[in-house]
Write an enzyme that holds these catalytic residues in place. Structure first.
Site, PDB file in Angstrom:
ATOM      1  N   SER A 149       0.835  -1.200   0.000  1.00 12.27           N
ATOM      2  CA  SER A 149       0.000   0.000   0.000  1.00 12.27           C
ATOM      3  C   SER A 149       0.873   1.254   0.000  1.00 12.27           C
ATOM      4  CB  SER A 149      -0.963  -0.032   1.186  1.00 12.27           C
ATOM      5  OG  SER A 149      -1.905   1.011   1.097  1.00 12.27           O
ATOM      6  N   ASP A 312      -5.783   2.015  -4.027  1.00  6.35           N
ATOM      7  CA  ASP A 312      -7.010   1.770  -3.271  1.00  6.35           C
ATOM      8  C   ASP A 312      -7.355   2.967  -2.368  1.00  6.35           C
ATOM      9  OD1 ASP A 312      -5.056   1.391  -1.329  1.00  6.35           O
ATOM     10  OD2 ASP A 312      -5.813  -0.550  -0.645  1.00  6.35           O
TER      11      ASP A 312
END
Length: 575
Positions: A149, A312
Site C-alpha cells: 500500500s 485503493d
C-alpha cells in the site's frame, strides 16, 4: 530480547545459511551481517506473521522479512486450504510498482500451480481494486495482491482475498495461518517452473480484457454521466498516481466519462519503486501533493486527485474561498461523496428505502448524519475495509439492505457492488464528477463542504500516530494499550469520560480487536488502535462544535491532552 530469544535467532540465521534451498544471493546478504547481532535478531527473532489480511514487512533475507521464501510458505498454506475446500480451485494475482512485486507474484503463482491451483496473473502492475473485481468476474476462489500500500519503499506485502473479492476475514485467515504452521521447512513448498506451469494451463496471464470490463464497472457507479462532457468543458483536473498503479485506470475511466482536461503530474506519472519524489507515497500525507499543487496553480485547476501505489486510497485537493488549495481529509471527501450520491439518487427517484451506508468506528459521524437525513441506515464496522466488504456480501445474500457507499477515514471509498475493496479509481471518478456537477451550479466542492457543515454541524477530526519500531516498539505499544485499558483518566481536557468501548471484548457482535474508544460527555471521542500493518499506534480524535472555530479549539485541546499522556508513557518506558 532475552538471551534465549537471541540464541534462537542466531540458530535460525545459521539454518538459512546452511539451507540447500536458500539461494546464494540471499546467503551473501546474510553473511554481510554476520557481526551485527541486533540485525540478526531483528531478521530472525520471529517468523514474518500472517495477520488477518496477509503479510507485510521489510524486503530482505530472513524469517522476519518478506522474500520469495516467506511468500512461498504463505502461498503453500493458502493452497492447502483452497485444495481442502474446493475440487478445482483458482486464484487471481495482481501486483503493484514496488521492489520485487513481479517476482513475488510469479513465485506465488508457481507455488499455487505446484499444488494444482490455477493462477490467473496480471501481465503487468494493476490496482488492488481491479484484483477484487477480477476475482469476482473470473469466479475464482481466492486472490492475492503483492503490495505494501503506502508504506515506505523498503516494504512489500502479500494480501489475500476470498471468493467474494473481499480481503479474507479472521476465520479464513485462521485456517491459512494453521496451514502455514504445517509447512515445516522451505523444502516442503511445492512449485512448478514457469514453462511447466504455463504448459499445464495452471498459469494463465490476463490483462486488457479485464481492464476494459473493470473500467465499465467503475463507470457504472457514475450518477450523472450525461452532464460530464459539457460540465467538464471548463473543469480542470490535475492527477498524480504517486508513482503507482493508478495512472492508467484513473485516466481511462475519466476519459470514458468525457472529462476533457485531465493533466497528469509528469514527475510522478511512471512507476518508481523508490517513490523518489515524495517522502511517503500516501495521499493522506499533505507533502505528497506538493508537486501537484504547484502544477495546479500554474494550470488554474479546479481539483487535484492523488492515488497511493496500489490505487485503493484516494486524496483530493480543492480550491477554498480564497483561491488557495485545500487538502480534504478522508472524512471530508467521504461526506461530500455521501451527499452527492444520495442527493443524485433522490433527484432521479431511485433512492432505495433500504439503502445502507457503511463506515468504520473511527470514521467521522458527519457522513452518518447526512445519510440519516436521507433515511439511510448506517452500519459501523471495525477498521479495515475487509469488514465493509464482509457486510456488503451479507447484504447481497440476504437482500435486507441495498449497499450504496462504504468508506473509512483513511481515504478508502467504494460505491457499487462490482468489488469488495476500497477503490481509488472509482473515488477519483466520483469526486471529479461531483466537482463538475456542482461547478455547473456555480459552487465549488469547498463551498459544498461548508454548506454541509452549516446543515449538519461543524465536525472536526484528527489523526496522530507514533511510530515505534522493532521489538521494543511492540512492547511499548502493548504497554500503552494496557495502561489505558486498566487506568483510563476520569476526565480528559476538563471533560468527563462517559463511556469506554473495549473492542477486544467482541462488542456489538464484531470480531475481537485490540481497540479502545473513549467517549466524552460533550460528544467528543478518541480511539487508540495499534496498526495491523505498520510499527505504529494510531490515535483518532473527533469533536463537534457550534462553529468552525469552536470545533477547531475542541480538537486541539483534546488531542493535546491525550498525546501528552501518550508521549509521557513512551518517554518513561523507552530504553
Amino acid at each position: 530480547m532475552t538471551i534465549q530469544a537471541q540464541e534462537q535467532a542466531v540458530q535460525a540465521y545459521e539454518r538459512w545459511l546452511n539451507s540447500q534451498v536458500i539461494d546464494e544471493a540471499s546467503k551473501n546478504e546474510l553473511r554481510a551481517i554476520a557481526h551485527n547481532e541486533s540485525e540478526i535478531a531483528d531478521r530472525f527473532y520471529k517468523e514474518l506473521e500472517f495477520g488477518t489480511g496477509g503479510l507485510r514487512g521489510v524486503i530482505g533475507a530472513g524469517s522476519n522479512r518478506i522474500n520469495i521464501y516467506t511468500v512461498g510458505k504463505a502461498t503453500q498454506g493458502l493452497a492447502a486450504v483452497l485444495k481442502q475446500e474446493h475440487d478445482t480451485p483458482s486464484a487471481v494475482i495482481a501486483y503493484d510498482s514496488r521492489h520485487f512485486s513481479p517476482e513475488f507474484a510469479l513465485e506465488a503463482a508457481l507455488v499455487l500451480a505446484g499444488n494444482g491451483v490455477k493462477a490467473y496473473v496480471f501481465e503487468t502492475l494493476r490496482p488492488t481494486p481491479e484484483l477484487s473485481y477480477a476475482v469476482r468476474h473470473l469466479n475464482a476462489e481466492a486472490g492475492i495482491v503483492i503490495t505494501a500500500s503506502h508504506n515506505p519503499p523498503e516494504y512489500n506485502g502479500y494480501k489475500v482475498y476470498g471468493p467474494d473479492g473481499g480481503q479474507i476475514t479472521p476465520d479464513t485467515a485462521a485456517k491459512v495461518i494453521q496451514a502455514i504452521g504445517h509447512v515445516a521447512s522451505f523444502e516442503d513448498i511445492r512449485k512448478l517452473d514457469r514453462a511447466e506451469a504455463e504448459g499445464s494451463g495452471l498459469l494463465v496471464w490476463i490483462g486488457q480484457e479485464i481492464d476494459d470490463l473493470y473500467t465499465l464497472a467503475v463507470a457504472g457507479v457514475s450518477q450523472n454521466p450525461g452532464i460530464i462532457p459539457e460540465a467538464s468543458s471548463n473543469y480542470r483536473i490535475v492527477f498524480t498516481p504517486l508513482h503507482g498503479t493508478g495512472n492508467v485506470p484513473v485516466r481511462a475511466v475519466l476519459r470514458h466519462l468525457g472529462f476533457q482536461h485531465v493533466d497528469v503530474v509528469p514527475e510522478q506519472e511512471l512507476p518508481d519503486a523508490d517513490f523518489s519524489t515524495v517522502q511517503s507515497p500516501n495521499p493522506e500525507e499533505h507533502a505528497a501533493f506538493e508537486i501537484a499543487i504547484a502544477q495546479a496553480k500554474a494550470n488554474a485547476a479546479d481539483l487535484i486527485l492523488g492515488t497511493d501505489p496500489d490505487a485503493d486510497r484516494m486524496g483530493a485537493v480543492v480550491q477554498d474561498d480564497q483561491g488557495q488549495y485545500f487538502i480534504l481529509s478522508g472524512n471530508q471527501s467521504g461526506a461530500i461523496m455521501v451527499h452527492y450520491l444520495l442527493e443524485s439518487m433522490k433527484n432521479k427517484g431511485i433512492l432505495p428505502e433500504n439503502g445502507a451506508i457503511i463506515k468504520t468506528i473511527v470514521t467521522s459521524e458527519m457522513g452518518a448524519a447526512i445519510a440519516a437525513a436521507y433515511g439511510m441506515t448506517v452500519f459501523n464496522t471495525l477498521t479495515g475495509f475487509k469488514y465493509i466488504g464482509e457486510k456488503m456480501t451479507q447484504f447481497e445474500k440476504t437482500g435486507a439492505f441495498e449497499f450504496i457507499f462504504g468508506y473509512e477515514e483513511s481515504y478508502g471509498y467504494l460505491a457499487g457492488g462490482y468489488a469488495r475493496d476500497k477503490d481509488a479509481v472509482a473515488a477519483a471518478m466520483l469526486i471529479a464528477e461531483a466537482g463538475a456537477y456542482y461547478k455547473a451550479q456555480g459552487k465549488t466542492l469547498y463551498e459544498v463542504l461548508q454548506e454541509l457543515y452549516r446543515t449538519y454541524g461543524y465536525f472536526a477530526e484528527k489523526l496522530e500516530t507514533r511510530t515505534l519500531k522493532g521489538i521494543q516498539g511492540v512492547q511499548l505499544i502493548a504497554g500503552i494499550m494496557s495502561a489505558w485499558r486498566e487506568s483510563a483518566p476520569s476526565e480528559v481536557s476538563g471533560i468527563k469520560l462517559s463511556e469506554t468501548e473495549d473492542f477486544s471484548l467482541g462488542l456489538y457482535g464484531l470480531p475481537r480487536e485490540n481497540v479502545l474508544k473513549f467517549h466524552l460527555a460533550d460528544g467528543s471521542w478518541f480511539c487508540l488502535r495499534p496498526s495491523g500493518t505498520e510499527p505504529k499506534i494510531k490515535l483518532y480524535f473527533a469533536v463537534q462544535g457550534r462553529t468552525y472555530e469552536d470545533a477547531q479549539a475542541k480538537i486541539v485541546a483534546l488531542t493535546h491532552a491525550v498525546m501528552a499522556r501518550i508521549d509521557a508513557y513512551i518517554e518513561q518506558h523507552q530504553k
